[in-house]
Design a protein around this motif. Structure first.
Motif: not given
Length: 124
Positions: A50-73
Motif C-alpha cells: 500500500a505504501w508503494d502504491r501511494r508513493n509510486a513510482p517509488r517503492a521501499l528498498p528491500k532492506d527497509l521493507r525487511a526492517f518494517y516487516a520486523a518493526f513498524d517503527g
C-alpha cells in the motif's frame, strides 16, 4: 547497569542483534542508568505494498521493507546520571511507523537558500 538490566523482550533482542548489540553495549557502560526501548509489531506485506502504491513510482528498498516487516517503527533512548544535574537523556533514536513515512522529492523541492547561496531563513 549490566547487573540490574531487565531481560530483553523478543523485539528488543532482535533489535540488539540487528544493531550490532547496541543495547548490550549501552547496558554495560558505567553511568548509563536507563534504557527505554519500545518497538511496534512489524507490518505485513499488504501495508508495504500500500505504501508503494501511494508513493509510486517509488517503492521501499528491500532492506527497509525487511526492517518494517520486523518493526513498524521504534523508539530507543538512554539516560545517564550527571553530577549536579540528575538523570539526563543523552541519546535517542526514533524511526517512524510506515504509515507516517512520506516521500520527499529533493530534485523538485525548493530549498532555503537565496540566489547568493546564503540561508534564506525558515518558511512559514
Amino acid at each position: 547497569m549490566s547487573g540490574d538490566a531487565p531481560p530483553k523482550s523478543g523485539s528488543a533482542e532482535l533489535f540488539n542483534e540487528l544493531s550490532f548489540r547496541m543495547l548490550s553495549y549501552l547496558e554495560e557502560r558505567l553511568g548509563v542508568t536507563q534504557l527505554a526501548f519500545e518497538a511496534r509489531e512489524g507490518c505485513d506485506e499488504d501495508e508495504a505494498e500500500a505504501w508503494d502504491r501511494r508513493n509510486a513510482p517509488r517503492a521501499l528498498p528491500k532492506d527497509l521493507r525487511a526492517f518494517y516487516a520486523a518493526f513498524d517503527g521504534l523508539r530507543f533512548s538512554w539516560r545517564v546520571d550527571v553530577p549536579n544535574r540528575g538523570t539526563v537523556t543523552v541519546g535517542s533514536i526514533k524511526l517512524h511507523r510506515l504509515r507516517d513515512v512520506v516521500q520527499v522529492d529533493f530534485d523538485d523541492a525548493d530549498d532555503d537558500r537565496s540566489d547568493d547561496g546564503t540561508d534564506g531563513g525558515a518558511r512559514a
